[in-house]
Scaffold this motif. Structure first.
Motif, mmCIF file in Angstrom:
data_model
loop_
_atom_site.group_PDB
_atom_site.id
_atom_site.type_symbol
_atom_site.label_atom_id
_atom_site.label_comp_id
_atom_site.label_asym_id
_atom_site.label_seq_id
_atom_site.Cartn_x
_atom_site.Cartn_y
_atom_site.Cartn_z
ATOM 1 N N MET A 254 0.818 -1.217 0.000
ATOM 2 C CA MET A 254 0.000 0.000 0.000
ATOM 3 C C MET A 254 0.849 1.264 0.000
ATOM 4 S SD MET A 254 -3.169 -0.960 2.546
ATOM 5 C CE MET A 254 -3.732 0.745 2.506
ATOM 6 N N VAL A 255 1.975 1.242 0.684
ATOM 7 C CA VAL A 255 2.837 2.426 0.734
ATOM 8 C C VAL A 255 3.862 2.423 -0.396
ATOM 9 C CG1 VAL A 255 2.559 2.629 3.224
ATOM 10 C CG2 VAL A 255 4.507 1.341 2.306
ATOM 11 N N ASP A 256 3.728 1.490 -1.343
ATOM 12 C CA ASP A 256 4.690 1.364 -2.446
ATOM 13 C C ASP A 256 6.103 1.205 -1.877
ATOM 14 O OD1 ASP A 256 5.635 1.174 -4.982
ATOM 15 O OD2 ASP A 256 5.462 3.303 -5.477
ATOM 16 N N GLY A 257 6.245 0.168 -1.056
ATOM 17 C CA GLY A 257 7.457 -0.005 -0.276
ATOM 18 C C GLY A 257 8.723 -0.160 -1.085
ATOM 19 N N TRP A 258 8.670 -0.892 -2.194
ATOM 20 C CA TRP A 258 9.887 -1.114 -2.963
ATOM 21 C C TRP A 258 10.429 0.189 -3.541
ATOM 22 C CZ3 TRP A 258 12.760 -5.021 -2.155
ATOM 23 C CH2 TRP A 258 12.213 -6.271 -1.834
ATOM 24 N N SER A 259 9.559 0.985 -4.114
ATOM 25 C CA SER A 259 10.011 2.275 -4.663
ATOM 26 C C SER A 259 10.526 3.182 -3.553
ATOM 27 C CB SER A 259 8.864 2.964 -5.414
ATOM 28 O OG SER A 259 8.441 2.184 -6.515
ATOM 29 N N LEU A 260 9.831 3.174 -2.414
ATOM 30 C CA LEU A 260 10.255 4.005 -1.302
ATOM 31 C C LEU A 260 11.609 3.556 -0.754
ATOM 32 C CD1 LEU A 260 9.476 6.310 0.611
ATOM 33 C CD2 LEU A 260 8.356 4.616 2.069
ATOM 34 N N LEU A 261 11.806 2.252 -0.603
ATOM 35 C CA LEU A 261 13.053 1.743 -0.054
ATOM 36 C C LEU A 261 14.220 1.951 -1.015
ATOM 37 C CD1 LEU A 261 14.558 0.180 2.155
ATOM 38 C CD2 LEU A 261 13.892 -1.940 0.979
ATOM 39 N N VAL A 262 14.015 1.598 -2.283
ATOM 40 C CA VAL A 262 15.090 1.748 -3.264
ATOM 41 C C VAL A 262 15.446 3.220 -3.452
ATOM 42 C CG1 VAL A 262 15.679 1.444 -5.697
ATOM 43 C CG2 VAL A 262 14.579 -0.413 -4.436
ATOM 44 N N GLY A 263 14.433 4.076 -3.491
ATOM 45 C CA GLY A 263 14.708 5.512 -3.616
ATOM 46 C C GLY A 263 15.461 6.058 -2.410
ATOM 47 N N THR A 264 15.113 5.596 -1.228
ATOM 48 C CA THR A 264 15.817 6.036 -0.020
ATOM 49 C C THR A 264 17.258 5.552 -0.007
ATOM 50 O OG1 THR A 264 13.730 6.011 1.209
ATOM 51 C CG2 THR A 264 15.765 6.020 2.491
ATOM 52 N N LEU A 265 17.461 4.301 -0.426
ATOM 53 C CA LEU A 265 18.821 3.771 -0.459
ATOM 54 C C LEU A 265 19.699 4.532 -1.441
ATOM 55 C CD1 LEU A 265 18.307 -0.101 -0.296
ATOM 56 C CD2 LEU A 265 19.613 1.285 1.305
ATOM 57 N N ALA A 266 19.172 4.754 -2.644
ATOM 58 C CA ALA A 266 19.961 5.474 -3.651
ATOM 59 C C ALA A 266 20.194 6.924 -3.226
ATOM 60 C CB ALA A 266 19.273 5.428 -4.998
#
Length: 271
Positions: A254-266
């Motif tokens: 629901m929070v679009d976790g993969w995009s959020l996590l990958v974007g935060t990491l990069a």
């Protein structure tokens, strides 16, 4: 160790450059110091690919063939895992992705191959400006016979050291400076690789564990809530992880976790 790091990276970078078959055929090898060196077919300056390595022996220059240089480069490839872990963003990325899988309570999903592939490609994305600069400053001029290997090695390694020191905490850098019994450095350019590498990897581990802790919090709340509900209903024998897993996956999607996590990491490497 600083010189070893310089040589290891530069030789690994040279492996990315395709060898020219004509250059390989036009160079010769000397089997013994007693045998006179064979004159190359074409001057070195006119050959494409890796320049022929010249070794002085009793006042006479001897040319080692490209094939022998390829053997040396293949040997240096054994240092690739250490270089990957100690000079790039791979460590932080793979640790955070592992924490995510543990927080979701999915022991084998995503599988290790998927996590490693994502970490490698994300590392390539983060490190692409550094790789491009190292190639333009050190590898390409050397391949074009514009600078010597002695000048190309530190030029190609400088972007990596700059990247590592930008991600290194001052406390970690001071710690390893003290352990190396060195005086405080006037600037980051003066920090040798033997100090920069362990300081960088220590900072990366600390940053990765901090991100993993923050990643665990929302999923831990779900586990606590589910466990409390099961206890209140008298279902203490039911494993809370079985009930909480669908809610964790639903929250992550629901929070679009993969995009959020990958974007935060990069993005964490550009702040």
């Amino acid at each position: 160790m600083g010189k070893l790091a310089y040589v290891a990276f530069f030789l690994l970078a040279l492996m990315l450059i395709p060898f020219n078959a004509q250059a390989a055929n036009s160079t010769t090898t000397t089997t013994s110091s007693a045998i006179a060196p064979i004159t190359p077919i074409a001057p070195i300056s006119q050959q494409a690919g890796i320049p022929v390595l010249t070794v002085q022996n009793a006042g006479n220059g001897q040319n080692w063939s490209v094939s022998l240089q390829v053997v040396a480069l293949m040997t240096v490839l054994s240092l690739l895992p250490a270089v990957l872990l100690m000079m790039t963003s791979f460590t932080r990325i793979i640790i955070v992705l592992s924490f995510l899988r543990q927080a979701l309570s999915t022991q084998s999903t995503p599988p290790n191959q998927v996590l490693l592939g994502l970490a490698l490609f994300l590392t390539l994305f983060v490190m692409s400006p550094v790789l491009n600069r190292a190639y333009e400053d050190g590898v390409k001029p050397y391949m074009d016979h514009q600078i010597s290997a002695e000048a190309a090695i530190p030029a190609a390694a400088a972007p990596f050291k700059h990247f590592m020191l930008n991600q290194t905490r001052d406390a970690d850098l001071q710690l390893f400076t003290h352990l190396a019994k060195e005086q405080p450095y006037a600037s980051k350019d003066d920090v040798p690789f033997r100090v920069a590498m362990p300081a960088f990897i220590t900072s990366e581990l600390k940053t990765a564990f901090q991100m993993g802790f923050l990643l665990f919090i929302p999923f831990l709340v779900i586990d606590v809530v589910v466990a409390s509900v099961l206890m209140s209903m008298g279902m203490a024998m039911v494993s809370p992880s079985i009930i909480s897993l669908p809610f964790k996956i639903m929250l992550f999607v629901m929070v679009d976790g993969w995009s959020l996590l990958v974007g935060t990491l990069a993005g964490s490497f550009y702040t």
